[in-house]
Design a protein around this motif. Structure first.
Motif, PDB file in Angstrom:
ATOM      1  N   LYS A   1       0.847  -1.186   0.000  1.00 34.03           N
ATOM      2  CA  LYS A   1       0.000   0.000   0.000  1.00 34.03           C
ATOM      3  C   LYS A   1       0.886   1.242   0.000  1.00 34.03           C
ATOM      4  CE  LYS A   1      -3.948   2.009   2.447  1.00 34.03           C
ATOM      5  NZ  LYS A   1      -4.048   2.981   1.422  1.00 34.03           N
TER       6      LYS A   1
ATOM      7  N   ASN B   1      -2.392  -6.425  -3.364  1.00 32.97           N
ATOM      8  CA  ASN B   1      -1.895  -5.152  -3.891  1.00 32.97           C
ATOM      9  C   ASN B   1      -2.988  -4.124  -3.739  1.00 32.97           C
ATOM     10  OD1 ASN B   1      -0.990  -3.005  -5.339  1.00 32.97           O
ATOM     11  ND2 ASN B   1      -0.682  -4.116  -7.271  1.00 32.97           N
ATOM     12  N   LEU B   2      -2.802  -3.200  -2.831  1.00 31.85           N
ATOM     13  CA  LEU B   2      -3.823  -2.180  -2.602  1.00 31.85           C
ATOM     14  C   LEU B   2      -3.482  -0.873  -3.318  1.00 31.85           C
ATOM     15  CD1 LEU B   2      -4.703  -2.731   1.177  1.00 31.85           C
ATOM     16  CD2 LEU B   2      -5.575  -3.867  -0.859  1.00 31.85           C
ATOM     17  N   ASP B   3      -2.456  -0.925  -4.136  1.00 27.60           N
ATOM     18  CA  ASP B   3      -2.102   0.290  -4.896  1.00 27.60           C
ATOM     19  C   ASP B   3      -2.775   0.237  -6.250  1.00 27.60           C
ATOM     20  OD1 ASP B   3      -0.501   1.819  -3.192  1.00 27.60           O
ATOM     21  OD2 ASP B   3       1.200   0.440  -3.492  1.00 27.60           O
TER      22      ASP B   3
ATOM     23  N   ARG C   1      -1.766  -6.673 -10.551  1.00 29.21           N
ATOM     24  CA  ARG C   1      -2.471  -5.489 -10.055  1.00 29.21           C
ATOM     25  C   ARG C   1      -3.343  -5.869  -8.868  1.00 29.21           C
ATOM     26  NH1 ARG C   1      -3.512  -1.268 -14.382  1.00 29.21           N
ATOM     27  NH2 ARG C   1      -5.214  -0.645 -12.995  1.00 29.21           N
ATOM     28  N   GLY C   2      -4.040  -4.883  -8.319  1.00 28.77           N
ATOM     29  CA  GLY C   2      -4.852  -5.105  -7.112  1.00 28.77           C
ATOM     30  C   GLY C   2      -6.043  -6.009  -7.353  1.00 28.77           C
TER      31      GLY C   2
END
Lengths: 217, 591
Positions: free
Chosen positions: A86, A107-109, A130-131
């Motif tokens: 993050k 993945n929280l970005d 990816r998130g």
């Protein structure tokens, strides 16, 4: 975040239930680890990071992982932990897990991450994701040791997963205070991990129902 | 005046030749000087332009190389920061070093086999890569194919004795497999530990050096000189070997850069060299740029020939022009020469004539003088004899009268002789007038008195109109003679009971004496001849005289700066006039 909390809470619940099932009489170890003085005044709610100094990786602000080494029965069910990315950082910076734990890497970005490790304890490469990647990329850590996590895309990102051969471990608070509960009685080695090169230890003898005071050093 | 068909004298011809020669010399020298100057100027400017072109091409080449190098260096730096390489080095996974780098190098090192991803330009694609350990030694690649093929000996040359902390540029001369040399540009980038901040390793990338050709028609060739071997594939083998020999000592002498001209088959070359990697830990490599001057030299030769042609044309034109000009310039000189030739002949003739005349004149004058002297003596003797006779008593009155007449004739004879003597002296130019201030009025009055008192048969009436004074300059004797002669003529050429009028007056700067008399007219055709010597008018056949009176009077008057002339002559009246220069009254005598 909510999910994380729920899962962490569930883990602790499970551990507590396990301890209760093993025996009612449980020992407690508490004490204080003398942490290295931070270079600057600690900031409230400061995010932990992994810094390298003179070839030594350590969490910053200083933090200790205290764990009890000994022969313990294997876990009934494989545990699951999470290492979140993050704001182009790993969270938490230091994650102690028991051997055999599956660690998920959500993945929280909004950007890609590529988590990998070349550490001897666990080599893996999750590739770019990816998130919205489902299932959440995860790895099982079945060898005890220190695993350095890196992101191939973001060179500064670093985290440590401490794979321990014990279910009894705890993170100290920023002041170094810790408390280990629900421990079986017996003779053990109590260890305190400070950084990649420093692990303090001291033998302890635990008695049922007793609370042992053990400070490092 | 001009002798048209006569050939010009020899001097004139030689003058024309010399003039032509001088003009041709001047024209030739000027033309040659101008041509030489222009040619040299043009050659120098062509040289300068070539040099500038060369420098421009070189600068363009350098700019391109710099861009390329900067691009490669930046990519190498980015690579050296990569997490996997750091992870392999720092997290204790040396076995993963080369494989992980291969993945990272994929775009740098070239497209993957089979399916090219994005084709990097040939010069930007690494041929191989190697890691150096902390001691500067090459970390052996487990799989040569991943890391790019390199012979062990060549690989060993990537090692350094000390691992440098800064990026380095080097060059590697290697066998390209076909036996030909090839040069690779090595870019070493240190890998700095993020944990310790120390240089823990380095990555060396080898890029092929693209043969540089700049300037359209391959005028400029660029290459590399390394370890005494010249890598310049665009240059033919023969001049390349010579150039390699030539370069070694020059590089050793000049240091990091220099330029020189080099003659070899294929034309002279302009060579520039410059160290590519000053301060590098790798062996010094020199960039060598070669520009063929052949085209330029050819152009200059062509230019020189053109100049020669133009020069010959200009010279020929100049010679032609000078020939024409010399001829035209010589024309007046030739004419002058011819004229002067004719003039000289004339002059000679005139001189001869003058000589003859003068000699004759002298002779006649001498004759007159001699004759006068010869005559004077016998006349004196004669008169003395006659007077002796008169003095004697032997003669009768009649005879006495006769002898008296004879004596009178001796006086006349003496007077004529005197006149002749005077004339001869005049002619000989030996007569000197003693000028003095003189009042002519009393002289004239006395003469008029004498005229009226003469006892003869004429019985003339004399009319006078005389001023009280009449100042003139001259000699009394001669002026008296002039007046006597004029008055004598007025008397002689008169008729009995005639009249004589004498008037004198001043007119401006002249003193004028007019003498008129009655008598027969002088014919108009005889008007001027009466002043000639020994001329006697037709009227005077029966008048005694010798024809020298008027002549003598005029000659003497002219010697005094005046004149005697016939004013008019009509029926029964003739006027003569004597003009003399007036002397200002009352002034001291003129010198």
């Amino acid at each position: 975040m909510k999910l994380l909390r729920i899962r962490t809470a569930m883990t602790w619940l499970a551990l507590t239930a396990l301890a209760a099932a093993v025996g009612r009489s449980q020992a407690v170890v508490e004490g204080r680890v003398a942490l290295p003085k931070p270079a600057h005044a600690p900031v409230l709610n400061q995010r932990y990071t992994i810094v390298s100094h003179a070839g030594v990786l350590s969490p910053y602000p200083p933090l200790a992982v205290v764990y009890l080494e000994g022969a313990f029965p294997p876990a009934a069910a494989p545990a699951v932990a999470q290492m979140v990315q993050k704001d182009l950082n790993f969270l938490p910076a230091v994650l102690p897990v028991r051997v055999g734990t599956r660690v998920e890497f959500p993945n929280l970005d909004d950007t890609y991450h590529n988590i990998f490790s070349y550490s001897a304890a666990k080599r893996f490469d999750l590739g770019r994701y990816r998130g919205d990647e489902r299932p959440i990329p995860s790895e099982v850590f079945d060898t005890a040791g220190m695993v350095t996590l890196r992101c191939d895309i973001h060179e500064h990102m670093r985290a440590i997963i401490l794979v321990l051969a014990t279910p009894h471990f705890v993170l100290s608070d920023p002041a170094g205070a810790y408390r280990l509960e629900g421990l079986p009685a017996g003779r053990y080695l109590l260890k305190a991990w400070l950084d990649s090169r420093t692990t303090l230890e001291r033998p302890v003898e635990l008695a049922d129902g007793a609370t042992l005071r053990a400070d490092f050093p | 005046m001009k002798a048209p068909a006569a050939p010009p004298p020899r001097e004139v011809a030689s003058f024309r030749r010399r003039l032509l020669l001088a003009m041709m010399l001047v024209v030739g020298a000027a033309a040659v000087a101008l041509l030489l100057f222009t040619q040299r100027n043009m050659a120098a400017s062509a040289r300068l332009e070539l040099e500038r072109e060369f420098q421009t091409s070189l600068a363009a080449l350098h700019a391109a190389q710099q861009v390329r190098h900067a691009s490669l260096a930046e990519r190498s730096r980015a690579l050296a920061r990569r997490s996997r390489i750091h992870a392999a080095l720092e997290d204790g996974a040396p076995d993963l070093l080369y494989p992980s780098a291969r993945d990272e190098l994929a775009d740098l090192a070239g497209p993957e086999e089979g399916a090219p991803r994005e084709a990097a330009p040939p010069g930007l694609r690494a041929r191989y890569y190697r890691f150096l350990d902390a001691k500067g030694q090459v970390i052996p690649a487990p799989n040569r194919r991943d890391a790019g093929d390199l012979a062990p000996a060549e690989e060993a040359r990537l090692s350094l004795s000390v691992l440098p902390g800064r990026p380095q540029t080097g060059y590697l001369l290697r066998d390209d497999g076909a036996g030909d040399p090839a040069v690779d540009e090595l870019i070493l980038t240190p890998i700095v530990s993020t944990e310790t901040g120390e240089t823990i390793a380095a990555i060396v990338l080898g890029f092929p050096v693209p043969p540089a050709r700049v300037g359209g028609d391959a005028a400029l060739a660029g290459g590399v000189m390394l370890d005494g071997v010249l890598y310049l594939p665009t240059l033919a083998a023969v001049p390349r070997a010579d150039l390699q020999r030539e370069l070694k000592p020059r590089i050793a002498a000049a240091g990091d850069r220099g330029r020189f001209e080099f003659d070899a088959p294929g034309g002279p070359y302009l060579v520039f060299f410059q160290q590519l990697n000053p301060g590098s830990a790798y062996p010094a490599a020199f960039e060598v740029a070669v520009d063929s001057l052949a085209a330029s030299v050819g152009r200059q030769h062509r230019l020189a020939w053109e100049f020669c042609g133009v020069g010959i044309l200009v010279l020929a034109g100049g010679f032609l022009a000078s020939q024409t000009l010399a001829r035209r310039l010589a024309v007046p000189v030739e004419r002058l020469a011819v004229d002067s030739e004719a003039n000289r002949a004339h002059w000679h003739r005139a001189e001869a004539a003058l000589e003859t005349t003068s000699r004759e004149l002298q002779r006649s004058a001498r004759f007159s003088a001699d004759a006068s002297h010869q005559l004077k003596t016998p006349v004196t003797v004669l008169r003395a004899g006659l007077e002796g006779l008169l003095a004697g008593q032997e003669l009768g009155p009649e005879a006495r009268e006769e002898v008296a007449g004879l004596v009178h004739q001796t006086f006349r004879l003496a007077s004529v002789i005197e006149d002749l003597l005077l004339l001869s002296r005049l002619d000989a130019g030996r007569l000197q007038i003693q000028f003095s201030r003189l009042d002519l009025a009393p002289v004239l009055a006395a003469l008029v008195d004498d005229l009226g008192a003469l006892p003869d048969h004429f019985d003339l009436e004399v009319l006078t109109d005389l001023p009280p004074t009449l100042w003139v300059t001259g000699e009394r004797g001669y002026l008296t003679l002039v007046l006597e002669n004029l008055l004598e003529n007025a008397r002689k050429y008169n008729h009995p009971h005639g009249r004589v009028a004498v008037a004198a007056f001043e007119e401006g700067e002249w003193a004028v004496v007019g003498i008129g008399n009655t008598g027969p007219a002088i014919p108009a055709e005889a008007g001027e001849h009466i002043f000639e010597r020994f001329h006697r008018g037709a009227v005077g056949e029966n008048v005694p005289g010798h024809g020298i009176g008027l002549n003598l009077a005029r000659e003497l008057a002219r010697l005094h700066g005046g004149d005697v002339r016939l004013v008019r002559s009509g029926p029964d009246w003739t006027d003569f006039e004597l003009r003399l220069r007036r002397a200002p009254a009352g002034e001291p005598p003129a010198p």
